[in-house]
Design a protein around this motif. Structure first.
Motif, mmCIF file in Angstrom:
data_model
loop_
_atom_site.group_PDB
_atom_site.id
_atom_site.type_symbol
_atom_site.label_atom_id
_atom_site.label_comp_id
_atom_site.label_asym_id
_atom_site.label_seq_id
_atom_site.Cartn_x
_atom_site.Cartn_y
_atom_site.Cartn_z
ATOM 1 N N GLY A 72 -44.342 -0.828 -33.221
ATOM 2 C CA GLY A 72 -43.851 -1.234 -31.908
ATOM 3 C C GLY A 72 -42.438 -0.797 -31.595
ATOM 4 N N PHE A 73 -41.995 0.279 -32.233
ATOM 5 C CA PHE A 73 -40.679 0.836 -31.913
ATOM 6 C C PHE A 73 -40.841 1.680 -30.640
ATOM 7 C CE2 PHE A 73 -39.496 1.033 -36.738
ATOM 8 C CZ PHE A 73 -39.566 -0.350 -36.807
ATOM 9 N N ASN A 74 -40.848 1.015 -29.499
ATOM 10 C CA ASN A 74 -41.143 1.708 -28.256
ATOM 11 C C ASN A 74 -40.124 1.373 -27.177
ATOM 12 O OD1 ASN A 74 -41.983 -0.914 -27.601
ATOM 13 N ND2 ASN A 74 -44.101 -0.459 -28.178
ATOM 14 N N GLU A 75 -40.404 1.790 -25.977
ATOM 15 C CA GLU A 75 -39.477 1.674 -24.851
ATOM 16 C C GLU A 75 -38.926 0.253 -24.729
ATOM 17 O OE1 GLU A 75 -37.377 3.810 -22.275
ATOM 18 O OE2 GLU A 75 -39.200 4.686 -23.102
ATOM 19 N N GLY A 76 -37.593 0.161 -24.600
ATOM 20 C CA GLY A 76 -36.949 -1.130 -24.435
ATOM 21 C C GLY A 76 -36.562 -1.812 -25.733
ATOM 22 N N LYS A 126 -35.858 -4.415 -32.685
ATOM 23 C CA LYS A 126 -37.235 -4.590 -33.140
ATOM 24 C C LYS A 126 -37.373 -4.385 -34.640
ATOM 25 C CE LYS A 126 -41.767 -4.890 -32.445
ATOM 26 N NZ LYS A 126 -42.428 -6.065 -31.864
ATOM 27 N N GLY A 127 -36.509 -3.528 -35.219
ATOM 28 C CA GLY A 127 -36.690 -3.245 -36.632
ATOM 29 C C GLY A 127 -35.483 -2.596 -37.278
ATOM 30 N N ALA A 147 -34.029 -9.018 -42.106
ATOM 31 C CA ALA A 147 -35.242 -8.826 -41.314
ATOM 32 C C ALA A 147 -36.005 -10.136 -41.141
ATOM 33 C CB ALA A 147 -36.131 -7.774 -41.975
ATOM 34 N N LYS A 148 -36.087 -10.890 -42.210
ATOM 35 C CA LYS A 148 -36.816 -12.162 -42.150
ATOM 36 C C LYS A 148 -36.126 -13.158 -41.225
ATOM 37 C CE LYS A 148 -38.814 -15.751 -45.107
ATOM 38 N NZ LYS A 148 -38.982 -16.251 -46.510
ATOM 39 N N SER A 149 -34.816 -13.235 -41.307
ATOM 40 C CA SER A 149 -34.086 -14.226 -40.507
ATOM 41 C C SER A 149 -34.071 -13.870 -39.020
ATOM 42 C CB SER A 149 -32.661 -14.385 -41.022
ATOM 43 O OG SER A 149 -31.929 -13.177 -40.880
ATOM 44 N N HIS A 150 -34.274 -12.585 -38.699
ATOM 45 C CA HIS A 150 -34.264 -12.159 -37.291
ATOM 46 C C HIS A 150 -35.646 -11.686 -36.819
ATOM 47 C CE1 HIS A 150 -29.851 -12.330 -36.748
ATOM 48 N NE2 HIS A 150 -29.805 -11.975 -38.011
ATOM 49 N N ASN A 151 -36.656 -11.880 -37.631
ATOM 50 C CA ASN A 151 -38.035 -11.513 -37.285
ATOM 51 C C ASN A 151 -38.150 -10.036 -36.915
ATOM 52 O OD1 ASN A 151 -40.797 -12.033 -36.912
ATOM 53 N ND2 ASN A 151 -40.511 -12.460 -34.727
ATOM 54 N N ARG A 153 -39.180 -5.898 -38.042
ATOM 55 C CA ARG A 153 -40.035 -5.072 -38.881
ATOM 56 C C ARG A 153 -39.163 -4.122 -39.682
ATOM 57 N NH1 ARG A 153 -45.297 -5.981 -36.947
ATOM 58 N NH2 ARG A 153 -45.796 -5.632 -39.146
ATOM 59 N N VAL A 154 -39.657 -3.730 -40.855
ATOM 60 C CA VAL A 154 -38.903 -2.824 -41.725
ATOM 61 C C VAL A 154 -39.772 -1.624 -42.082
ATOM 62 C CG1 VAL A 154 -37.753 -2.528 -43.962
ATOM 63 C CG2 VAL A 154 -37.479 -4.673 -42.680
ATOM 64 N N LEU A 155 -39.256 -0.444 -41.741
ATOM 65 C CA LEU A 155 -39.905 0.821 -42.094
ATOM 66 C C LEU A 155 -39.003 1.543 -43.082
ATOM 67 C CD1 LEU A 155 -41.761 3.266 -41.930
ATOM 68 C CD2 LEU A 155 -40.783 3.796 -39.682
ATOM 69 N N GLU A 156 -39.447 1.643 -44.321
ATOM 70 C CA GLU A 156 -38.650 2.312 -45.351
ATOM 71 C C GLU A 156 -38.879 3.827 -45.314
ATOM 72 O OE1 GLU A 156 -38.463 0.520 -49.439
ATOM 73 O OE2 GLU A 156 -40.084 -0.706 -48.607
ATOM 74 N N ASP A 157 -37.804 4.560 -45.079
ATOM 75 C CA ASP A 157 -37.869 6.011 -45.198
ATOM 76 C C ASP A 157 -37.608 6.354 -46.660
ATOM 77 O OD1 ASP A 157 -37.570 8.726 -45.219
ATOM 78 O OD2 ASP A 157 -36.320 8.829 -43.426
#
Length: 373
Positions: A72-76, A126-127, A147-151, A153-157
C-alpha cells in the motif's frame, strides 16, 4: 598485476561441469516459466533463510516494486528510507505513487540512522524501508519497535544482504529479509548469491502477502486470464534459477571465504591513517558483500588504482536526494550531511570468493604506496 573488481569466470571455471549441466538440463527438458527449477530454488531459499514463503521474480528491483505496491505504498502515503543506497530502494516507492522520505545515515555503518526515523513520521507515513547495506544489517530491533508503535509496514531491502543475520535482543538469529512484512533479495551477478543475469526473490512469513505476491508476479491473475489485480510480468527465469541452485550448494563456503578475504584487507590496511574501515554494530552476523573503505583523497586514490589495473567501484557517488529525478522532493545540498560526506569518501575494493591472498596484498600495498607519496 591486474585485479578485477569482480569476475564470474573463476567460479565458472571451478564448477564448469555443474553449471553446464544445470543450464543444459533446463533446455533439454523444455523451457517453462516458473518451472521446477524456480520452485526448487524457492524451497532452498526458504530453508536457508527460515522464511515461510519465497516468490521468485525477475529482479531485485521488481521485487521492491511488487512488495511496495502490495503493502500500500501508494498515492498520498509516505515511506521512510535512506538517501544513501542504490536507486531502486527509493524509486520503488515513487513508482507506486508514494513519497520517499529520506533519513540520514549512521556514519559508522552507512545504514539508516534509526534514531532519526521517528521524528520524520507523519500522519501520511505508511511504512519504513530499511536497507541492509554492504556488509551489515540495519538495527531491526529499533525499526520494528517503531513500526509497531506507529502501525507501519516494513519492507526490508536485503538486496545486498544474502546470508546476513540479525539477533539483536532476540534469542536467535533471523535472516535479513525475514523480520519485516516483506523482504527482498537481488541475484544480480555481483551479489553474494548472484546469477548469470538479473533475478530476484521476495520472502515473507505472512500467508496472505505470499498469495498476493504470487498473483502480482503474473499480471495479477490467480489463474490464467482471470485477473484480481493490475499486476506485473515478473517471473524468475528458469535458467537463472538452475544456476543459482548450483551456487546455493556452496553458499556457506562462499560467505566464509568472503570473511577470510575481508580479514586480509583489514590486516593489510590497518596502519594506513588515511583509510577508515566501517564498524559492525549490533548483535548480528555480517557478510562481506563488498569491502568498502573511507579514504582521504578518494578520487585521486581511485585514479591511482586504475593506473595499477586494480578494479574498484564507488557505492554511491551521489546520494538519492540530490539525484535529478528526485528534484521534486525539494531537497538541497546539506540536507543529509552524513550521506553527502560518505559519498565523497567511500571506495569499494575487489571482493569475491575467488580472490587470492596475493591479489589482496597487492591492492593493500598499492594503497600504501599512494599515501606514502
Amino acid at each position: 598485476m591486474k585485479v578485477n573488481f569482480y569476475t564470474s569466470k573463476r567460479e565458472y571455471d571451478e564448477k564448469k561441469e555443474e553449471f553446464n549441466k544445470a543450464i543444459i538440463s533446463v533446455v533439454e527438458k523444455g523451457i517453462s516459466t516458473l518451472g521446477p527449477e524456480v520452485v526448487k530454488l524457492e524451497d532452498e531459499i526458504k530453508e536457508f533463510t527460515g522464511a515461510k514463503y519465497a516468490i521468485g521474480v525477475a529482479s531485485g528491483t521488481d521485487a521492491l516494486v511488487l512488495a511496495s505496491d502490495i503493502l500500500g505504498f501508494n498515492e498520498g502515503t509516505e515511506v521512510i528510507t535512506s538517501p544513501f543506497t542504490f536507486f531502486a530502494s527509493a524509486s520503488c516507492i515513487a513508482r507506486t505513487g508514494a513519497k520517499p522520505v529520506f533519513v540520514d545515515i549512521d556514519e559508522e555503518t552507512f545504514n539508516i540512522d534509526v534514531n532519526k526515523i521517528e521524528e520524520n513520521i507523519t500522519d501520511k507515513t505508511k511504512g519504513i524501508l530499511p536497507v541492509h547495506l554492504f556488509l551489515q544489517m540495519a538495527d531491526m530491533d529499533k525499526i520494528m519497535d517503531i513500526a509497531k508503535s506507529h502501525n507501519l509496514r516494513v519492507l526490508e531491502d536485503a538486496a545486498e544482504a544474502f546470508g546476513m543475520r540479525w539477533r539483536g535482543n532476540s534469542d536467535e538469529y533471523r535472516h535479513a529479509g525475514t523480520i519485516g512484512d516483506f523482504g527482498i533479495f537481488s541475484f544480480f551477478p555481483t551479489k553474494t548469491l548472484g546469477g548469470y543475469g538479473d533475478g530476484g526473490m521476495i520472502v515473507t512469513n505472512d500467508e496472505k502477502l505470499y498469495e498476493m505476491a504470487k498473483i502480482y508476479r503474473v499480471h495479477g491473475a490467480s489463474k490464467k486470464y482471470h485477473h484480481e489485480y493490475i499486476g506485473y510480468n515478473s517471473r524468475l527465469d528458469s535458467i537463472q534459477a538452475a544456476v543459482l541452485s548450483v551456487k546455493m550448494k556452496y553458499i556457506n563456503d562462499s560467505i566464509e571465504k568472503r570473511e577470510e578475504i575481508g580479514s586480509w584487507y583489514i590486516d593489510g590496511l590497518k596502519d594506513i591513517k588515511e583509510v577508515r574501515i566501517p564498524k559492525i554494530l549490533g548483535n548480528q552476523k555480517h557478510v562481506f558483500y563488498v569491502f568498502n573503505i573511507l579514504a582521504e583523497k578518494r578520487d585521486e586514490l581511485a585514479e591511482y588504482l586504475k593506473e595499477k589495473e586494480i578494479g574498484f567501484s564507488i557505492y554511491y557517488p551521489k546520494p538519492l536526494h540530490l539525484q535529478e529525478c528526485f528534484k521534486y522532493l525539494g531537497h538541497k545540498e546539506g540536507d543529509f550531511p552524513v550521506a553527502e560526506k560518505i559519498s565523497k569518501e567511500i571506495l569499494a575494493l575487489p571482493m569475491y570468493p575467488e580472490l587470492t591472498r596475493e591479489e589482496v596484498e597487492y591492492v593493500c600495498n598499492v594503497i600504501k604506496e599512494f599515501y606514502a607519496k
